[in-house]
Design an enzyme around this catalytic site. Structure first.
Site, short mmCIF file in Angstrom:
data_model
loop_
_atom_site.label_atom_id
_atom_site.label_comp_id
_atom_site.label_asym_id
_atom_site.label_seq_id
_atom_site.Cartn_x
_atom_site.Cartn_y
_atom_site.Cartn_z
N GLY A 179 41.77 22.02 61.48
CA GLY A 179 42.06 21.61 60.11
C GLY A 179 41.11 22.20 59.09
O GLY A 179 40.45 23.22 59.32
N GLY A 198 37.91 22.11 56.32
CA GLY A 198 36.56 21.56 56.17
C GLY A 198 35.54 22.31 57.01
O GLY A 198 35.86 23.22 57.78
N ALA A 199 34.29 21.88 56.83
CA ALA A 199 33.17 22.59 57.47
C ALA A 199 33.19 22.40 58.99
O ALA A 199 32.78 23.30 59.73
CB ALA A 199 31.87 22.05 56.90
N GLU A 225 48.26 24.39 61.34
CA GLU A 225 48.78 24.35 59.97
C GLU A 225 48.13 25.48 59.18
O GLU A 225 48.79 26.29 58.55
CB GLU A 225 48.40 22.99 59.38
CG GLU A 225 48.80 22.77 57.94
CD GLU A 225 48.38 21.38 57.49
OE1 GLU A 225 48.77 20.40 58.14
OE2 GLU A 225 47.64 21.28 56.49
N GLY A 245 48.44 17.57 57.81
CA GLY A 245 49.17 17.45 59.08
C GLY A 245 48.38 16.65 60.10
O GLY A 245 48.68 16.74 61.30
N1 COA Z 1 31.59 7.45 51.90
C1 COA Z 1 31.15 8.07 50.78
N2 COA Z 1 31.14 9.40 50.61
C2 COA Z 1 31.61 10.14 51.62
C3 COA Z 1 32.09 9.59 52.81
C4 COA Z 1 32.06 8.17 52.94
N3 COA Z 1 32.49 7.57 54.04
N4 COA Z 1 32.48 10.55 53.63
C5 COA Z 1 32.28 11.72 53.00
N5 COA Z 1 31.74 11.46 51.79
C6 COA Z 1 31.38 12.47 50.79
C7 COA Z 1 30.46 13.53 51.39
O1 COA Z 1 29.09 13.16 51.30
C8 COA Z 1 30.81 14.73 50.55
O2 COA Z 1 30.18 14.59 49.29
P1 COA Z 1 29.53 15.88 48.54
O3 COA Z 1 30.71 16.77 48.26
O4 COA Z 1 28.91 15.28 47.33
O5 COA Z 1 28.58 16.46 49.54
C9 COA Z 1 32.31 14.56 50.30
O6 COA Z 1 32.57 13.17 50.44
C10 COA Z 1 33.19 15.33 51.29
O7 COA Z 1 32.84 15.05 52.61
P2 COA Z 1 32.81 16.22 53.70
O8 COA Z 1 32.59 15.59 55.01
O9 COA Z 1 31.86 17.29 53.28
O10 COA Z 1 34.30 16.78 53.55
P3 COA Z 1 34.94 18.16 54.00
O11 COA Z 1 34.96 19.09 52.88
O12 COA Z 1 34.36 18.62 55.30
O13 COA Z 1 36.44 17.69 54.24
C11 COA Z 1 38.06 16.00 54.86
C12 COA Z 1 36.69 16.61 55.13
C13 COA Z 1 38.18 14.83 55.80
C14 COA Z 1 38.17 15.54 53.44
C15 COA Z 1 39.14 17.05 55.17
O14 COA Z 1 38.98 17.48 56.47
C16 COA Z 1 40.54 16.46 55.00
O15 COA Z 1 41.06 16.42 53.92
N6 COA Z 1 41.16 15.97 56.10
C17 COA Z 1 42.48 15.36 56.07
C18 COA Z 1 43.59 16.36 56.22
C19 COA Z 1 43.60 17.01 57.55
O16 COA Z 1 42.91 16.65 58.50
N7 COA Z 1 44.41 17.99 57.71
C20 COA Z 1 44.53 18.63 58.99
C21 COA Z 1 45.57 19.57 59.11
S1 COA Z 1 45.12 21.06 58.23
#
Ligand code: COA
Length: 434
Positions: free
Chosen positions: A214, A216-217, A237, A335
């Site tokens: 998916g 993200g990092a 996806e 997805g």
């Molecule tokens: N409470 C408060 N803040 C939170 C948090 C929580 N539980 N979890 C994360 N954060 C903050 C982080 O500190 C970060 O903040 P910053 O931007 O100020 O550093 C921000 O929210 C994003 O978190 P991060 O873990 O860096 O997100 P990411 O860019 O790695 O993306 C998802 C992670 C989950 C948002 C992303 O994977 C997603 O949208 N997933 C759902 C869709 C999916 O899985 N699709 C798959 C098929 S492609």
């Protein structure tokens, strides 16, 4: 049919093309790197000519000028996946979030998502008059079939991508020939925490698996940890630079795939200029509409299907929030659940949801007694399988509530374990044993 005869008649300036949009219309726009940037710019420049025009879009890579505050009130943004450039407009001021699985978008177009105008990018036509939709296939064909007016930017820097990505000039109403570099997404080098998560995830991947990764990092860090594996396949996806690197090394070859053998299958491509060059005319890569790639019954046909996605927080029952932090909509489900379910039906399939154990520079635990009030449950406790943090792996599938809580506490950050243990002992009325 000599398509060249009517091709010239369809060539429009951006200003002529956007005259097809009327007040109250819905414009469905291309996704990610394939968003129609010239049309977006022209619409933004002329926003005062419009009233209550709905724009349906998902992520736009780069600047989407229609999201600028001066367009508020003229355009209403409706989206089922937010990113940094759309969160403010959609969450608060000029739009509304639309909860929907990515796979359902094509079917909803023309119905729940009205579509008077389809605005997309594609390649210039080939000798037979066919254009490739390039790096984003997802919901484009559905919109092109349903729209009153189809406006296409034919960008000569859009890669030609195989699969079900072709549209004919006869399906287009307005053609805007152009040439611009696609916007890029660069991934940072994985941090120590991300690398540790990548390593734990890689231990769950056996040779011959087909993977979905998916956004993200974390998924990037996982890809970096897979260099020693053999005969991996991709049914995903999104297709990113990390996958291309593994293809170049021969680690991803699709040799043992049970459907689309030898091919990398996805619905969109997002990454760097090098990635766009790599996919251009590459017969090993095929894009299909998202209602096919993300259909759990299609996903499940892949032997050893492993889905690896990221999430925001998990409660002690194993409920996973991946798209909102409390009431704040952060991204969308994409997805995630379709791949979780497809992988769980697949022979020897697994789904993995991974996250760092803390957020906000260590101030917040992402493993919690309860989800933040208001957070949407993206993956339910009945669907969840593996949760991974930098402290290890918790397999929740087939585990009781008590055992789930124990395993999750063991992979929580040590600073937060005492509070979680307190909640465990209160909830289960027994001592936590490490
Ligand atoms: N409470 C408060 N803040 C939170 C948090 C929580 N539980 N979890 C994360 N954060 C903050 C982080 O500190 C970060 O903040 P910053 O931007 O100020 O550093 C921000 O929210 C994003 O978190 P991060 O873990 O860096 O997100 P990411 O860019 O790695 O993306 C998802 C992670 C989950 C948002 C992303 O994977 C997603 O949208 N997933 C759902 C869709 C999916 O899985 N699709 C798959 C098929 S492609």
């Amino acid at each position: 049919m000599n398509w060249k005869k009517y091709y010239d008649e369809k060539i429009s300036t951006p200003e002529q093309a956007i005259k097809d949009i009327h007040d109250g219309d819905c414009v469905v726009m291309g996704h990610a790197a394939a968003a129609p940037r010239i049309i977006q710019r022209a619409m933004a420049e002329h926003c005062e000519d419009y009233n209550d025009v709905m724009i349906f879009h998902m992520t736009t890579l780069g600047d989407n000028e229609c999201l600028h505050p001066r367009c508020y009130g003229h355009f209403r943004h409706v989206s089922n996946f937010l990113a940094a450039n759309s969160r403010e407009a959609v969450n608060h001021l000029a739009g509304d979030f639309f909860p929907a699985y990515f796979k359902d978008v094509p079917e909803m177009i023309g119905d729940e998502i009205p579509c008077e105008i389809a605005a997309f990018q594609a390649t210039p036509p080939n000798d037979e008059g066919y254009c490739s939709l390039g790096v984003s296939c997802d919901y484009a064909l559905a919109a092109i079939r349903r729209a009153r007016s189809v406006i296409i930017e034919t960008n000569d820097r859009m890669p030609f991508v195989y699969g079900n990505t072709m549209i004919h000039v006869s399906q287009i109403d307005r053609i805007i020939p152009c040439s611009y570099q696609l916007p890029e997404l660069h991934s940072a080098k994985p941090s120590e925490v991300e690398a540790a998560i990548g390593h734990f995830c890689s231990t769950l991947v056996s040779d011959g698996s087909t993977l979905q990764l998916g956004i993200g990092a974390i998924p990037n860090a996982v890809l970096n940890s897979l260099g020693e594996k053999n005969d991996l396949g991709i049914h995903s996806e999104m297709f990113s630079d990390g996958v291309a690197d593994l293809m170049k090394k021969g680690v991803v070859n699709g040799r043992r795939k049970t459907i689309h053998k030898g091919k990398v299958v996805a619905t969109f491509i997002m990454g760097t200029k090098e990635l766009y060059e790599f996919v251009d005319g590459n017969e090993d890569i095929e894009l299909y509409p998202v209602d096919y790639t993300n259909n759990p019954f299609v996903i499940a046909q892949n032997y050893r299907m492993i889905s690896i996605n990221s999430c925001l927080e998990v409660d002690l029952m194993g409920q996973v929030a991946s798209e909102s932090i409390g009431m704040r909509q952060y991204s969308g489900i994409g997805g995630q659940i379709d791949f979780v379910r497809g992988a769980s039906i697949a022979r020897e399939g697994k789904s993995i949801l991974a996250m760092p154990s803390t957020a906000a520079n260590g101030a917040i635990s992402r493993i919690k007694p309860f989800l933040t009030p208001g957070s949407a449950v993206s993956t339910t406790r009945n669907d969840v399988n593996y949760i991974v943090t930098e402290y290890g792996i918790a397999r929740l599938k087939g585990r009781t509530l008590k055992h789930r809580a124990e395993d999750l506490i063991r992979i929580a950050h040590p600073d937060f374990r005492p509070t979680l243990i307190e909640e465990y002992e209160r909830r289960f009325r027994c001592k936590f044993e490490n």
